[in-house]
Enzyme design. Structure first.
Site, PDB file in Angstrom:
ATOM      1  N   ASN A   1       0.874  -1.182   0.000  1.00 18.33           N
ATOM      2  CA  ASN A   1       0.000   0.000   0.000  1.00 18.33           C
ATOM      3  C   ASN A   1       0.907   1.227   0.000  1.00 18.33           C
ATOM      4  O   ASN A   1       1.465   1.586   1.036  1.00 18.33           O
ATOM      5  CB  ASN A   1      -0.884  -0.028   1.253  1.00 18.33           C
ATOM      6  N   TRP A   2       1.040   1.832  -1.167  1.00 15.86           N
ATOM      7  CA  TRP A   2       1.954   2.982  -1.278  1.00 15.86           C
ATOM      8  C   TRP A   2       1.338   4.270  -0.743  1.00 15.86           C
ATOM      9  O   TRP A   2       2.006   5.311  -0.710  1.00 15.86           O
ATOM     10  CB  TRP A   2       2.381   3.177  -2.742  1.00 15.86           C
ATOM     11  N   LYS A   3       0.084   4.217  -0.374  1.00 11.11           N
ATOM     12  CA  LYS A   3      -0.598   5.404   0.173  1.00 11.11           C
ATOM     13  C   LYS A   3      -0.370   6.620  -0.737  1.00 11.11           C
ATOM     14  O   LYS A   3      -0.293   6.473  -1.949  1.00 11.11           O
ATOM     15  CB  LYS A   3      -0.138   5.678   1.615  1.00 11.11           C
TER      16      LYS A   3
ATOM     17  N   HIS B   1      -9.662   1.088   4.461  1.00 15.10           N
ATOM     18  CA  HIS B   1      -8.417   1.197   5.224  1.00 15.10           C
ATOM     19  C   HIS B   1      -8.676   2.089   6.438  1.00 15.10           C
ATOM     20  O   HIS B   1      -9.471   3.034   6.367  1.00 15.10           O
ATOM     21  CB  HIS B   1      -7.325   1.797   4.331  1.00 15.10           C
TER      22      HIS B   1
ATOM     23  N   GLU C   1      -7.140   4.468   7.638  1.00 17.06           N
ATOM     24  CA  GLU C   1      -6.953   5.905   7.370  1.00 17.06           C
ATOM     25  C   GLU C   1      -8.193   6.490   6.697  1.00 17.06           C
ATOM     26  O   GLU C   1      -8.553   7.639   6.934  1.00 17.06           O
ATOM     27  CB  GLU C   1      -5.684   6.114   6.530  1.00 17.06           C
TER      28      GLU C   1
ATOM     29  N   GLU D   1      -5.737  -5.144  10.547  1.00 16.51           N
ATOM     30  CA  GLU D   1      -4.749  -4.096  10.772  1.00 16.51           C
ATOM     31  C   GLU D   1      -5.076  -3.350  12.063  1.00 16.51           C
ATOM     32  O   GLU D   1      -5.861  -2.394  12.050  1.00 16.51           O
ATOM     33  CB  GLU D   1      -4.768  -3.105   9.603  1.00 16.51           C
TER      34      GLU D   1
ATOM     35  N   GLY E   1       1.993   2.151  10.960  1.00 18.03           N
ATOM     36  CA  GLY E   1       2.926   3.270  10.833  1.00 18.03           C
ATOM     37  C   GLY E   1       3.570   3.677  12.138  1.00 18.03           C
ATOM     38  O   GLY E   1       4.186   4.737  12.230  1.00 18.03           O
TER      39      GLY E   1
ATOM     40  N   SER F   1       3.071  -2.274  10.576  1.00 17.79           N
ATOM     41  CA  SER F   1       4.517  -2.298  10.789  1.00 17.79           C
ATOM     42  C   SER F   1       5.150  -3.650  10.459  1.00 17.79           C
ATOM     43  O   SER F   1       6.040  -4.116  11.184  1.00 17.79           O
ATOM     44  CB  SER F   1       4.852  -1.858  12.221  1.00 17.79           C
TER      45      SER F   1
ATOM     46  N   GLY G   1       2.657  -1.104   4.472  1.00 15.57           N
ATOM     47  CA  GLY G   1       2.695   0.319   4.168  1.00 15.57           C
ATOM     48  C   GLY G   1       4.135   0.793   4.025  1.00 15.57           C
ATOM     49  O   GLY G   1       4.772   0.633   2.983  1.00 15.57           O
ATOM     50  N   GLY G   2       4.681   1.352   5.111  1.00 17.35           N
ATOM     51  CA  GLY G   2       6.005   1.979   5.086  1.00 17.35           C
ATOM     52  C   GLY G   2       7.089   1.132   4.428  1.00 17.35           C
ATOM     53  O   GLY G   2       7.858   1.625   3.591  1.00 17.35           O
TER      54      GLY G   2
END
Ligand code: PEP
Length: 253
Positions: free
Chosen positions: A9-11, A95, A97, A167, A173, A213, A234-235
């Site tokens: 997930n490159w957001k 998601h 977010e 999640e 994150g 994470s 993600g990150g």
């Protein structure tokens, strides 16, 4: 046996040039990875660019969101048909977010899941509790509700196209990963909930990813758990070395 799935997930990151470069290096770096589905979910603007880079590989394409209507006056939204047209096979739905920052609800998650499934897109439905909910001991209540509401009116026959991502919000994150045992407990509970809502057979086929994470140094332990079928990353998906190492996780027997 459920085939592992690792999703990036490159957001809201990546110019076209960055996206092309990263996709290319994932294609190169993951050529030797066998029996794992890998997908990249760039921002909408980079879908076409990433599609070009992955088109001769086994790497799939996903979007980060969709709207449930097919077309019309919905400024800023993107329909399931547009995502198919752009080459997507998967779409991330609800998601945390989107739930926390953009007011998405279980009801909108449900409409999005149905829109994805009826348009031949595989939804990756995100669920998970906040820190405060875990502290109050209501993790299972929250996750059960999110799963049940998002899958209202979904037919059992559609379940083989569904992916769920657990999640925990406190792990996204933050660098605080759930322990493999903590994640496995919730994954088992989600599978139990799917069995109750549909059937044990159908529940057995659903891939349940862990997200929060995930990194090269914890992926092997997470993937060793029986009900953890992959990761939503993600990150660590923004750097070739870390994402490729996650995709090439070491299997334990
Ligand atoms: C995510 O955004 O889905 C996620 C899991 O992020 P991170 O890996 O950075 O925690």
């Amino acid at each position: 046996m459920r085939r592992p799935l690792i999703a990036a997930n490159w957001k809201m990151h990546m110019t076209l040039a960055d996206a092309g470069e990263l996709a290319q290096s994932v294609v190169e770096g993951c050529r030797a990875v066998r029996d794992v589905d890998i997908i990249l979910a760039p921002p909408f603007t980079a879908l076409a660019r990433v599609r070009k880079e992955v088109s001769d590989s086994s790497i799939g394409l996903g979007a980060q969101d969709l709207y449930w209507e097919e077309k019309g006056a919905f400024t800023g939204e993107v329909s399931p048909g547009m995502l198919k047209d752009a080459g997507c096979d998967y779409v991330i739905v609800a998601h945390s977010e989107r739930r926390q920052l953009f007011g998405e609800t279980d009801k909108s998650a449900n409409r999005k899941v149905i829109a994805a499934l009826t348009n031949d897109l595989m939804p990756i439905l995100c669920v998970g509790e906040t820190d405060a909910e875990r502290d109050r001991g209501v993790t299972y209540v929250v996750v059960d509700r999110q799963v049940k509401e998002a899958l209202k009116d979904v037919a059992e026959a559609q379940l083989d196209k569904l992916v769920v991502a657990y999640e925990p919000i406190w792990a996204i994150g933050t660098g605080r990963t759930a322990t493999p045992a903590q994640a496995e407990e919730v994954h088992q509970s989600i599978r139990g909930q799917l069995a109750k809502l549909f059937s044990a057979d159908a529940a057995d086929k659903v891939r349940i990813l862990y997200g929060g994470s995930v990194k090269p140094d914890n992926v092997d332990d997470l993937m060793a758990e029986a009900d953890i079928d992959g990761a939503l990353v993600g990150g660590a998906s923004l750097k070739t070395e870390s994402f490729n190492r996650i995709c090439g996780f070491q299997r334990r027997t």
